[in-house]
Design an enzyme around this catalytic site. Structure first.
Site, PDB file in Angstrom:
ATOM      1  N   TYR A   1      25.205  38.729  26.586  1.00  9.76           N
ATOM      2  CA  TYR A   1      25.484  38.269  27.966  1.00  9.76           C
ATOM      3  C   TYR A   1      24.689  39.088  28.969  1.00  9.76           C
ATOM      4  O   TYR A   1      24.059  38.558  29.879  1.00  9.76           O
ATOM      5  CB  TYR A   1      26.988  38.428  28.185  1.00  9.76           C
ATOM      6  CG  TYR A   1      27.537  38.119  29.553  1.00  9.76           C
ATOM      7  CD1 TYR A   1      27.689  36.806  29.990  1.00  9.76           C
ATOM      8  CD2 TYR A   1      27.965  39.153  30.403  1.00  9.76           C
ATOM      9  CE1 TYR A   1      28.240  36.531  31.234  1.00  9.76           C
ATOM     10  CE2 TYR A   1      28.519  38.886  31.643  1.00  9.76           C
ATOM     11  CZ  TYR A   1      28.657  37.575  32.048  1.00  9.76           C
ATOM     12  OH  TYR A   1      29.207  37.306  33.288  1.00  9.76           O
TER      13      TYR A   1
ATOM     14  N   PRO B   1      28.765  40.743  41.156  1.00  9.55           N
ATOM     15  CA  PRO B   1      30.189  41.042  41.376  1.00  9.55           C
ATOM     16  C   PRO B   1      30.739  41.957  40.297  1.00  9.55           C
ATOM     17  O   PRO B   1      30.240  41.972  39.176  1.00  9.55           O
ATOM     18  CB  PRO B   1      30.870  39.669  41.286  1.00  9.55           C
ATOM     19  CG  PRO B   1      29.821  38.686  40.914  1.00  9.55           C
ATOM     20  CD  PRO B   1      28.565  39.426  40.575  1.00  9.55           C
ATOM     21  N   THR B   2      31.755  42.723  40.637  1.00  3.92           N
ATOM     22  CA  THR B   2      32.519  43.467  39.627  1.00  3.92           C
ATOM     23  C   THR B   2      33.517  42.481  38.984  1.00  3.92           C
ATOM     24  O   THR B   2      33.387  41.273  39.163  1.00  3.92           O
ATOM     25  CB  THR B   2      33.243  44.655  40.291  1.00  3.92           C
ATOM     26  OG1 THR B   2      33.881  44.176  41.489  1.00  3.92           O
ATOM     27  CG2 THR B   2      32.279  45.751  40.663  1.00  3.92           C
TER      28      THR B   2
ATOM     29  N   GLY C   1      34.778  26.457  38.143  1.00  3.02           N
ATOM     30  CA  GLY C   1      35.308  27.686  37.548  1.00  3.02           C
ATOM     31  C   GLY C   1      36.049  28.542  38.559  1.00  3.02           C
ATOM     32  O   GLY C   1      36.303  28.127  39.702  1.00  3.02           O
TER      33      GLY C   1
ATOM     34  N   GLY D   1      28.607  25.497  38.207  1.00  2.00           N
ATOM     35  CA  GLY D   1      29.828  26.215  37.812  1.00  2.00           C
ATOM     36  C   GLY D   1      30.895  26.067  38.881  1.00  2.00           C
ATOM     37  O   GLY D   1      31.754  26.936  39.042  1.00  2.00           O
TER      38      GLY D   1
ATOM     39  N   LYS E   1      49.881  36.962  28.599  1.00  6.22           N
ATOM     40  CA  LYS E   1      50.663  37.652  27.558  1.00  6.22           C
ATOM     41  C   LYS E   1      52.049  38.037  28.092  1.00  6.22           C
ATOM     42  O   LYS E   1      53.052  37.929  27.389  1.00  6.22           O
ATOM     43  CB  LYS E   1      49.938  38.929  27.124  1.00  6.22           C
ATOM     44  CG  LYS E   1      48.817  38.687  26.140  1.00  6.22           C
ATOM     45  CD  LYS E   1      48.276  40.039  25.697  1.00  6.22           C
ATOM     46  CE  LYS E   1      47.089  39.892  24.796  1.00  6.22           C
ATOM     47  NZ  LYS E   1      46.524  41.194  24.425  1.00  6.22           N
TER      48      LYS E   1
ATOM     49  N   LYS F   1      21.709  37.953  31.670  1.00  4.49           N
ATOM     50  CA  LYS F   1      21.913  38.108  33.123  1.00  4.49           C
ATOM     51  C   LYS F   1      20.816  38.978  33.743  1.00  4.49           C
ATOM     52  O   LYS F   1      20.346  38.712  34.835  1.00  4.49           O
ATOM     53  CB  LYS F   1      23.280  38.744  33.388  1.00  4.49           C
ATOM     54  CG  LYS F   1      24.443  37.819  33.095  1.00  4.49           C
ATOM     55  CD  LYS F   1      24.642  36.850  34.234  1.00  4.49           C
ATOM     56  CE  LYS F   1      25.851  35.969  34.038  1.00  4.49           C
ATOM     57  NZ  LYS F   1      25.940  34.908  35.042  1.00  4.49           N
TER      58      LYS F   1
ATOM     59  N   HIS G   1      39.346  37.244  30.497  1.00  3.35           N
ATOM     60  CA  HIS G   1      39.157  38.623  30.947  1.00  3.35           C
ATOM     61  C   HIS G   1      40.517  39.312  31.036  1.00  3.35           C
ATOM     62  O   HIS G   1      41.556  38.670  30.897  1.00  3.35           O
ATOM     63  CB  HIS G   1      38.468  38.635  32.320  1.00  3.35           C
ATOM     64  CG  HIS G   1      37.018  38.284  32.252  1.00  3.35           C
ATOM     65  ND1 HIS G   1      36.535  37.065  32.667  1.00  3.35           N
ATOM     66  CD2 HIS G   1      35.944  38.979  31.815  1.00  3.35           C
ATOM     67  CE1 HIS G   1      35.218  37.044  32.487  1.00  3.35           C
ATOM     68  NE2 HIS G   1      34.842  38.175  31.970  1.00  3.35           N
TER      69      HIS G   1
HETATM   70  P1  NDP Z   1      34.316  30.228  34.689  1.00  6.93           P
HETATM   71  O1  NDP Z   1      34.309  30.382  33.200  1.00  6.93           O
HETATM   72  O2  NDP Z   1      35.604  30.181  35.401  1.00  6.93           O
HETATM   73  O3  NDP Z   1      33.512  28.914  35.052  1.00  6.93           O
HETATM   74  C1  NDP Z   1      32.287  28.662  34.457  1.00  6.93           C
HETATM   75  C2  NDP Z   1      31.684  27.477  35.141  1.00  6.93           C
HETATM   76  O4  NDP Z   1      30.404  27.242  34.538  1.00  6.93           O
HETATM   77  C3  NDP Z   1      32.494  26.194  34.994  1.00  6.93           C
HETATM   78  O5  NDP Z   1      32.385  25.410  36.161  1.00  6.93           O
HETATM   79  C4  NDP Z   1      31.795  25.514  33.828  1.00  6.93           C
HETATM   80  O6  NDP Z   1      31.915  24.106  33.856  1.00  6.93           O
HETATM   81  C5  NDP Z   1      30.357  25.901  34.102  1.00  6.93           C
HETATM   82  N1  NDP Z   1      29.545  25.813  32.892  1.00  6.93           N
HETATM   83  C6  NDP Z   1      29.740  26.477  31.722  1.00  6.93           C
HETATM   84  N2  NDP Z   1      28.817  26.084  30.820  1.00  6.93           N
HETATM   85  C7  NDP Z   1      28.030  25.168  31.449  1.00  6.93           C
HETATM   86  C8  NDP Z   1      26.922  24.389  31.049  1.00  6.93           C
HETATM   87  N3  NDP Z   1      26.415  24.460  29.815  1.00  6.93           N
HETATM   88  N4  NDP Z   1      26.388  23.521  31.949  1.00  6.93           N
HETATM   89  C9  NDP Z   1      26.897  23.416  33.196  1.00  6.93           C
HETATM   90  N5  NDP Z   1      27.931  24.125  33.646  1.00  6.93           N
HETATM   91  C10 NDP Z   1      28.498  24.990  32.771  1.00  6.93           C
HETATM   92  O7  NDP Z   1      33.359  31.353  35.265  1.00  6.93           O
HETATM   93  P2  NDP Z   1      33.571  32.299  36.537  1.00  6.93           P
HETATM   94  O8  NDP Z   1      33.852  31.460  37.732  1.00  6.93           O
HETATM   95  O9  NDP Z   1      34.466  33.390  36.124  1.00  6.93           O
HETATM   96  O10 NDP Z   1      32.109  32.934  36.667  1.00  6.93           O
HETATM   97  C11 NDP Z   1      31.183  32.521  37.661  1.00  6.93           C
HETATM   98  C12 NDP Z   1      29.990  33.449  37.591  1.00  6.93           C
HETATM   99  O11 NDP Z   1      30.418  34.787  37.828  1.00  6.93           O
HETATM  100  C13 NDP Z   1      29.300  33.455  36.234  1.00  6.93           C
HETATM  101  O12 NDP Z   1      27.903  33.447  36.416  1.00  6.93           O
HETATM  102  C14 NDP Z   1      29.751  34.763  35.601  1.00  6.93           C
HETATM  103  O13 NDP Z   1      28.798  35.261  34.698  1.00  6.93           O
HETATM  104  C15 NDP Z   1      29.904  35.638  36.813  1.00  6.93           C
HETATM  105  N6  NDP Z   1      30.829  36.768  36.681  1.00  6.93           N
HETATM  106  C16 NDP Z   1      32.138  36.561  36.334  1.00  6.93           C
HETATM  107  C17 NDP Z   1      33.008  37.630  36.266  1.00  6.93           C
HETATM  108  C18 NDP Z   1      34.468  37.451  35.983  1.00  6.93           C
HETATM  109  O14 NDP Z   1      35.191  38.468  35.974  1.00  6.93           O
HETATM  110  N7  NDP Z   1      34.965  36.235  35.777  1.00  6.93           N
HETATM  111  C19 NDP Z   1      32.554  39.009  36.516  1.00  6.93           C
HETATM  112  C20 NDP Z   1      31.179  39.105  36.952  1.00  6.93           C
HETATM  113  C21 NDP Z   1      30.361  38.016  37.001  1.00  6.93           C
HETATM  114  P3  NDP Z   1      33.141  23.379  33.056  1.00  6.93           P
HETATM  115  O15 NDP Z   1      34.345  23.567  33.931  1.00  6.93           O
HETATM  116  O16 NDP Z   1      32.736  21.978  32.945  1.00  6.93           O
HETATM  117  O17 NDP Z   1      33.245  24.079  31.737  1.00  6.93           O
END
Ligand code: NDP
Length: 321
Positions: free
Chosen positions: A143, A170-171, A11, A8, A194, A147, A186
């Site tokens: 979800y 994390p929150t 992301g 990830g 928006k 988790k 989110h």
């Molecule tokens: P993002 O949606 O920004 O990024 C998700 C990442 O996961 C991307 O790099 C994506 O790759 C990768 N990914 C998704 N599906 C697959 C797959 N099938 N195989 C391989 N890689 C995959 O997520 P965040 O950075 O926001 O979240 C990171 C972590 O934090 C997660 O585990 C999430 O559950 C957790 N979290 C997030 C919160 C939030 O507010 N955002 C709150 C609390 C926890 P690609 O770019 O190629 O799609």
């Protein structure tokens, strides 16, 4: 030599870890250390729902450590709509990553959970001992169960095989590189987008819900530092909540006002009370984190929000919208 694979890695959180590793002074608490190699991967290198692709990824990079962030992630509305996808895809991803890490002798894995794992009916503040004390909130049932299972898996891998697998909780997170897509984002990126559309198109700025729910937000670049600390300095299966203090809750209304200010938006906004609010509040304690880590300076909320808005405005063309 440590090879740290960040799943990830493209992301919101992955990009923030990369930013911190690349910008903090080398050898400092959060900067790159000598002998470390960091690898940030996206789904284009391996779809982690697929066991063979996961194995090939581990064979290619031979990680000694994994920060496992990859997940199907989304805001309230998409979570409510796609419960099975959120449950099943996340179970597959987590199982493939943990089991492959075990089979290949990876020294340590930190997986990312979320405060959604906690029970809906629970005493506040949330702390690390309360994860399995009741059912999670109905709105993100799929979800949150996926988790939660990671914590169960970590304990089983440790009991049966002695693996050093742990998790972070994390929150709500925000920052540059977030998902700003109106269907799946989110609350912070959704409201920024928006507000931007209202500003540019003269359309109404509608905020879903009553504005009353409270949330604890953490800036992605602060969270990145906490992950780096946990990777280097924490070796226990028990999860750690990575968060600002429980006295730092912000209501959706306060958040909207801060976005209006950061965007310099001159119009009005409407609170649409026909839309769902989700959980009213879920304050989490960061006592364990601070007792283990010592002092940590969180970026003030308004400053972090301003940085995020600025990033969004500068990168609108390429952002996930
Ligand atoms: P993002 O949606 O920004 O990024 C998700 C990442 O996961 C991307 O790099 C994506 O790759 C990768 N990914 C998704 N599906 C697959 C797959 N099938 N195989 C391989 N890689 C995959 O997520 P965040 O950075 O926001 O979240 C990171 C972590 O934090 C997660 O585990 C999430 O559950 C957790 N979290 C997030 C919160 C939030 O507010 N955002 C709150 C609390 C926890 P690609 O770019 O190629 O799609």
């Amino acid at each position: 030599m440590s090879i740290i694979l960040v799943t990830g890695g493209t992301g919101l959180v992955g990009k923030a870890i990369q930013h911190v590793i690349e910008t903090e002074p080398e050898g400092s608490r959060f900067g790159k250390k000598p002998g470390e190699k960091w690898i940030f991967v996206s789904s284009s290198e391996a779809d982690l729902r697929d066991t063979e692709q996961t194995k090939r990824l581990f064979e290619k990079y031979k990680p000694t450590h994994v920060i496992h962030l990859a997940a199907i992630v989304g805001g309230l509305y998409i979570n409510m709509k796609c419960k099975l996808t959120f449950l099943r895809d996340n179970i597959l991803i987590n199982d493939n990553v943990l089991h492959t890490a075990h089979l290949t002798g990876t020294q340590k894995v930190i997986s990312c959970l979320s405060t959604c794992v906690f029970p809906d009916k629970v005493t506040y503040p949330l702390d690390e001992t309360k994860i399995h004390l009741g059912l999670p909130h109905e709105s993100n049932f799929g979800y949150s169960h996926a988790k939660r299972l990671v914590d169960v898996q970590n304990r089983a891998y440790k009991d049966q095989f002695g693996c050093n697998f742990t998790s972070a909780i994390p929150t709500s997170i925000f920052g540059p590189h977030d998902n700003f897509n109106l269907e799946s984002a989110h609350v912070i990126p959704a409201l920024i987008h928006k507000c931007y559309l209202a500003q540019n198109n003269g359309t109404p700025f509608i905020v879903g819900g009553s504005g009353k729910p409270l949330r604890q937000f953490i800036y992605s670049r602060d969270l990145a530092k906490l992950f780096i600390w946990q990777l280097r300095e924490y070796d226990d299966v028990e999860p750690v909540i990575l968060s600002v203090g429980e006295d730092q809750e912000v209501s959706v209304k306060e958040l909207t006002d801060a976005i209006v200010k950061a965007m310099n938006y001159k119009g009005e906004y409407i609170l649409d009370t026909t839309q769902a609010d989700g959980q009213f509040r879920k304050p989490a304690s960061n006592k364990k984190l601070l007792s283990l880590m010592g002092e940590f300076r969180f970026t003030p909320f308004d400053e972090a929000l301003q940085d995020t808005v600025q990033w969004f405005l500068n990168n609108y063309e390429n952002a996930r919208t």
